[in-house]
Design a protein around this motif. Structure first.
Motif, PDB file in Angstrom:
ATOM      1  N   THR A  25       0.833  -1.201   0.000  1.00 45.21           N
ATOM      2  CA  THR A  25       0.000   0.000   0.000  1.00 45.21           C
ATOM      3  C   THR A  25       0.873   1.259   0.000  1.00 45.21           C
ATOM      4  OG1 THR A  25      -1.558  -1.221   1.359  1.00 45.21           O
ATOM      5  CG2 THR A  25      -1.932   1.149   1.192  1.00 45.21           C
ATOM      6  N   LEU A  26       1.925   1.227   0.831  1.00 43.70           N
ATOM      7  CA  LEU A  26       2.813   2.400   0.927  1.00 43.70           C
ATOM      8  C   LEU A  26       3.542   2.637  -0.396  1.00 43.70           C
ATOM      9  CD1 LEU A  26       4.160   1.702   4.501  1.00 43.70           C
ATOM     10  CD2 LEU A  26       2.929   3.760   3.818  1.00 43.70           C
ATOM     11  N   ALA A  29       1.347   4.112  -3.025  1.00 45.87           N
ATOM     12  CA  ALA A  29       1.046   5.540  -2.828  1.00 45.87           C
ATOM     13  C   ALA A  29       2.009   6.394  -3.654  1.00 45.87           C
ATOM     14  CB  ALA A  29       1.150   5.893  -1.350  1.00 45.87           C
ATOM     15  N   ILE A  31       4.896   7.947  -3.221  1.00 41.91           N
ATOM     16  CA  ILE A  31       5.422   9.243  -2.752  1.00 41.91           C
ATOM     17  C   ILE A  31       6.859   9.394  -3.240  1.00 41.91           C
ATOM     18  CG2 ILE A  31       5.841  10.719  -0.746  1.00 41.91           C
ATOM     19  CD1 ILE A  31       4.042   8.651   0.788  1.00 41.91           C
ATOM     20  N   TYR A  61      14.192   4.813  -0.470  1.00 47.26           N
ATOM     21  CA  TYR A  61      13.454   3.956   0.456  1.00 47.26           C
ATOM     22  C   TYR A  61      14.412   2.849   0.904  1.00 47.26           C
ATOM     23  CZ  TYR A  61       8.876   5.955  -0.680  1.00 47.26           C
ATOM     24  OH  TYR A  61       7.810   6.794  -0.810  1.00 47.26           O
ATOM     25  N   SER A 239       3.166   4.143  12.387  1.00 46.71           N
ATOM     26  CA  SER A 239       3.781   3.578  11.173  1.00 46.71           C
ATOM     27  C   SER A 239       3.088   2.290  10.753  1.00 46.71           C
ATOM     28  CB  SER A 239       5.276   3.312  11.400  1.00 46.71           C
ATOM     29  OG  SER A 239       5.472   2.169  12.203  1.00 46.71           O
ATOM     30  N   ALA A 242      -1.135   2.745   7.075  1.00 49.08           N
ATOM     31  CA  ALA A 242      -0.596   3.327   5.845  1.00 49.08           C
ATOM     32  C   ALA A 242      -0.921   4.821   5.724  1.00 49.08           C
ATOM     33  CB  ALA A 242      -1.116   2.566   4.634  1.00 49.08           C
ATOM     34  N   SER A 243      -2.186   5.176   5.931  1.00 55.76           N
ATOM     35  CA  SER A 243      -2.579   6.574   5.711  1.00 55.76           C
ATOM     36  C   SER A 243      -1.833   7.525   6.663  1.00 55.76           C
ATOM     37  CB  SER A 243      -4.090   6.738   5.894  1.00 55.76           C
ATOM     38  OG  SER A 243      -4.444   6.284   7.182  1.00 55.76           O
ATOM     39  N   ILE A 246       1.967   7.712   5.523  1.00 54.12           N
ATOM     40  CA  ILE A 246       2.077   8.485   4.270  1.00 54.12           C
ATOM     41  C   ILE A 246       2.138   9.985   4.600  1.00 54.12           C
ATOM     42  CG2 ILE A 246       0.716   9.229   2.253  1.00 54.12           C
ATOM     43  CD1 ILE A 246      -0.101   6.213   1.988  1.00 54.12           C
ATOM     44  N   GLU A 247       1.279  10.422   5.497  1.00 52.70           N
ATOM     45  CA  GLU A 247       1.267  11.851   5.872  1.00 52.70           C
ATOM     46  C   GLU A 247       2.562  12.224   6.593  1.00 52.70           C
ATOM     47  OE1 GLU A 247      -0.849  14.105   4.785  1.00 52.70           O
ATOM     48  OE2 GLU A 247      -1.692  12.391   3.701  1.00 52.70           O
ATOM     49  N   ILE A 249       5.546  10.867   6.101  1.00 52.83           N
ATOM     50  CA  ILE A 249       6.597  11.011   5.089  1.00 52.83           C
ATOM     51  C   ILE A 249       6.457  12.365   4.396  1.00 52.83           C
ATOM     52  CG2 ILE A 249       7.563  10.100   2.925  1.00 52.83           C
ATOM     53  CD1 ILE A 249       6.567   7.321   3.710  1.00 52.83           C
ATOM     54  N   LYS A 250       5.212  12.713   4.087  1.00 53.18           N
ATOM     55  CA  LYS A 250       4.973  13.982   3.385  1.00 53.18           C
ATOM     56  C   LYS A 250       5.326  15.202   4.235  1.00 53.18           C
ATOM     57  CE  LYS A 250       1.296  12.499   0.234  1.00 53.18           C
ATOM     58  NZ  LYS A 250      -0.183  12.492   0.108  1.00 53.18           N
TER      59      LYS A 250
END
Ligand code: PGA
Length: 253
Positions: A25-26, A29, A31, A61, A239, A242-243, A246-247, A249-250
């Motif tokens: 999932t990650l 995404a 990113i 990564y 961690s 996933a959601s 993701i935020e 990392i962003k």
């Protein structure tokens, strides 16, 4: 320019299937990380190979181990050596997480041996430090963390210390939902950097990434990472979702 790092620490969570799905999932995404940014996943030992495969070809990564032995090899049933990690192409390893210190009696001396093992096999240690609530309440946190650094890291040469990532994780903030305030994080990160400066000089100290860990979530990551001396986070609970990650990392600078 210092690396900005979002590091996931799965600890002893998720089955193999759940871990595989989470990484998928990650990755989906998609990113894109900037040149100075890194996303790191510290997964349980049996998942390392799957995880390395899952992130293949994705720039910046990396997979990390959560621990390694302080011994090179031999009759140490249940242990995993830095050389084994290297043979799986693992580039990072957590060293000295407070849970290892507390439940597995890892001392500053043992951790300095683990640091040496990692470096001998070209693995970047993410060295964790941080005080408990009692030490914080007695306002002894700076002295306490300085001693952890001195006893586990300060035998290293300038070239070696440049290969280390430091994670400040106040124990009272881990898994408790209680985050250090931006000011508390910034204050300790400045203190850690000034210890590094005294020992290794300004230019070395300025290149070392210092992460914050302890209840980092999607909704507080941005503010924490904005501090000049906070170069990302080491993230447990958030961690695993996933959601959330993701935020996080962003939110890197
Ligand atoms: P937490 O854990 O994010 O769940 O507080 C952080 C860590 O222990 O690395």
């Amino acid at each position: 320019m210092r690396k900005q790092i979002a590091a996931a620490n799965w600890k002893m969570n998720l089955t193999y299937q759940q871990g595989t799905t989470l990484l998928k999932t990650l990755m989906e995404a998609g990113i894109k990380l900037k040149e100075n940014q890194i996303a790191l996943f510290a997964v349980p030992f049996p998942y390392l190979e799957m995880a390395v495969h899952a992130i293949q070809n994705k720039n910046n990564y990396f997979i990390a181990a959560q621990n390694c032995s302080d011994k090179k090899s031999g009759a140490y049933t249940g242990e995993v050596s830095a050389e084994m990690l290297k043979s799986l192409n693992i580039k990072y390893c957590l060293v000295g997480h407070s849970e290892r210190r507390e439940y597995f009696a890892e001392t500053n001396k043992i951790l300095s041996d683990k640091i040496n093992m990692c470096l001998a096999y070209d693995i970047t240690p993410v060295f964790c430090c941080g005080e408990n609530l009692q030490t914080r309440e007695q306002n002894q946190q700076n002295t306490f963390v300085a001693q952890q650094l001195r006893e586990s890291l300060f035998h290293l040469t300038k070239e070696q210390i440049l290969k280390i990532v430091i994670a400040y994780e106040p124990i009272w903030a881990i898994g408790t939902g209680k985050t250090a305030s931006t000011e508390q994080a910034q204050e300790m990160h400045v203190c850690i950097r000034s210890e590094l400066k005294n020992q290794y000089g300004n230019s070395v100290a300025d290149q070392i990434s210092i992460l914050y860990g302890g209840s980092v979530k999607a909704n507080n990551a941005k503010e924490l990472f904005l501090s000049e001396n906070v170069d990302g986070g080491l993230v447990g609970g958030a961690s695993l979702v996933a959601s959330e990650f993701i935020e996080i990392i962003k939110a890197l600078k």
